[in-house]
Design a protein around this motif. Structure first.
Motif, mmCIF file in Angstrom:
data_model
loop_
_atom_site.group_PDB
_atom_site.id
_atom_site.type_symbol
_atom_site.label_atom_id
_atom_site.label_comp_id
_atom_site.label_asym_id
_atom_site.label_seq_id
_atom_site.Cartn_x
_atom_site.Cartn_y
_atom_site.Cartn_z
ATOM 1 N N GLU A 208 0.870 -1.181 0.000
ATOM 2 C CA GLU A 208 0.000 0.000 0.000
ATOM 3 C C GLU A 208 0.905 1.229 0.000
ATOM 4 O O GLU A 208 2.058 1.174 0.443
ATOM 5 N N ALA A 209 0.372 2.316 -0.494
ATOM 6 C CA ALA A 209 1.173 3.532 -0.589
ATOM 7 C C ALA A 209 0.980 4.436 0.606
ATOM 8 O O ALA A 209 1.845 5.248 0.934
ATOM 9 N N VAL A 210 -0.169 4.302 1.251
ATOM 10 C CA VAL A 210 -0.488 5.242 2.333
ATOM 11 C C VAL A 210 -1.365 4.541 3.362
ATOM 12 O O VAL A 210 -2.149 3.643 3.019
ATOM 13 N N CYS A 211 -1.200 4.896 4.606
ATOM 14 C CA CYS A 211 -2.107 4.405 5.633
ATOM 15 C C CYS A 211 -2.376 5.518 6.644
ATOM 16 O O CYS A 211 -1.633 6.501 6.720
ATOM 17 N N THR A 212 -3.439 5.364 7.390
ATOM 18 C CA THR A 212 -3.771 6.345 8.432
ATOM 19 C C THR A 212 -3.599 5.680 9.789
ATOM 20 O O THR A 212 -4.043 4.547 9.999
ATOM 21 N N VAL A 213 -2.925 6.387 10.669
ATOM 22 C CA VAL A 213 -2.605 5.833 11.983
ATOM 23 C C VAL A 213 -3.297 6.697 13.046
ATOM 24 O O VAL A 213 -3.306 7.920 12.947
ATOM 25 N N ASP A 214 -3.861 6.026 14.043
ATOM 26 C CA ASP A 214 -4.375 6.741 15.222
ATOM 27 C C ASP A 214 -3.235 6.893 16.215
ATOM 28 O O ASP A 214 -2.779 5.893 16.778
ATOM 29 N N ALA A 215 -2.771 8.108 16.401
ATOM 30 C CA ALA A 215 -1.641 8.351 17.312
ATOM 31 C C ALA A 215 -2.155 9.066 18.564
ATOM 32 O O ALA A 215 -3.049 9.909 18.481
#
Lengths: 92, 258
Positions: free
Chosen positions: A17-24
């Motif tokens: 995958e090129a991008v992911c979203t992380v809950d920080a």
């Protein structure tokens, strides 16, 4: 808070995958985010990002807001920030 | 840099389109003609770098590339041709470059940069363009560029992506600042299109031209990254490492490691 992480070069291929979203969590660092990604993905992604001791490979390039982030210099993430991670590439 | 002879009528006729570029002109052209550039390997990247520099009127190229032309070169190595299959790459490249620019002086070395030749090859040039596929070679050129205070254009590619930056020893991060250790996962063979290597090769050639001619704003301390999947380009600020084994204090005091 949400942080967007872009993968580049070999890392992109390994992550598939090129991008992911992380809950920080508030106060966490770019380095924490990357460690989390390494552990979550495991396998080749982990081996590209971390050395045998579990530290970020010094040759991984990290950028946040257009600035390089060095592994040894903790950098607090900001809401909606984009972090770019790339592995070394060469010619041929 | 002191400039040599005035441009000849042939040179003026050949380069008239670029002589009109603001900030370049006759003086920039003379600087190019009086300069020498080392291009390490003449593959998908280096072949295009050398070709663009030859077209622009660089005076002298120091070219290092071992081995013979093989079929898998031909998707991206634009100096190599089908009829040269099985013959030395360096001879094929030299012939192609001289067809384009017979005024060009070439030192053709039929081997890759190695510990034995790195110091001499870097000493032969004013600017180095690193197009090698192996980090061992890249670190050798970086070490010698820092030792000798020579600017080095760094270019690289993978799949549809590419990077380019320009190193000035003592002023910008060097290759060992960016990559303090040999990347263990890097492999000699990797996926790439010729149009990607050619794109970054053109950018690297432009960086070399800018450095030599004093034109524009080279990528000093900035890494240009682009992805031709999305045509996204961004330039990020990169950082020197005080503890760099090559350009840091420790590296400058002793013999730096490669």
């Amino acid at each position: 808070m949400k942080v967007t992480v872009q993968f580049s070069a070999q890392l992109r291929a390994a992550a598939q995958e090129a991008v992911c979203t992380v809950d920080a969590t508030e106060g966490s660092t770019v380095q924490d985010v990357i460690r989390g990604i390494a552990e979550e993905h495991g396998g080749e992604v982990r081996s590209l990002l971390l050395d045998e001791a579990g530290e970020l490979s010094p040759s991984v390039l990290i950028f946040a807001d257009g600035q390089q982030v060095l592994w040894e210099a903790p950098c607090t993430v900001a809401p909606d920030q984009t972090v770019i991670i790339t592995t070394p590439i060469a010619g041929g | 840099m002191s400039l040599g002879e005035p441009l000849s009528a042939e040179e003026r006729a050949t380069y008239e389109w670029q002589l009109d570029v603001p900030g370049f002109g006759v003086e920039g052209q003379r600087r190019l003609r009086d300069a020498s550039v080392l291009v390490s390997r003449l593959g998908g990247l280096g072949g295009v770098v050398a070709y663009e520099l030859a077209a622009a009127g660089i005076g002298r190229l120091v070219l290092a590339h071992g081995g013979d032309v093989v079929p898998s070169d031909l998707n991206r190595q634009l100096l190599m041709t089908h009829e040269w299959l099985g013959k030395p790459r360096i001879e094929c490249a030299t012939a192609r470059l001289l067809e384009l620019n017979p005024r060009l002086r070439i030192e053709a070395v039929g081997e890759n940069v190695c510990e034995r030749n790195a110091e001499r090859l870097v000493a032969e040039a004013d600017v180095i363009v690193d197009c090698a596929p192996l980090f061992e070679e890249r670190f050798l050129m970086n070490r010698e560029a820092v030792r000798q205070g020579k600017p080095m254009v760094e270019c690289a590619m993978y799949e549809l992506e590419a990077h380019v930056t320009t190193i000035v020893p003592g002023q910008t991060p060097c290759l060992a600042c960016l990559f303090p250790s040999d990347p263990p996962a890097w492999r000699r063979r990797f996926p790439v299109f010729g149009a990607v290597s050619g794109s970054v090769g053109c950018l690297a050639a432009m960086e070399a031209i800018k450095v030599i001619a004093g034109l524009g704003e080279p990528l000093f301390g900035r890494l240009l990254c682009f992805d031709t999947r999305s045509m996204a380009f961004h330039a990020a600020t990169i950082r020197r490492r005080e503890d760099c084994r090559v350009c840091g204090e420790a590296g400058q005091k002793g013999a730096p490691a490669s």
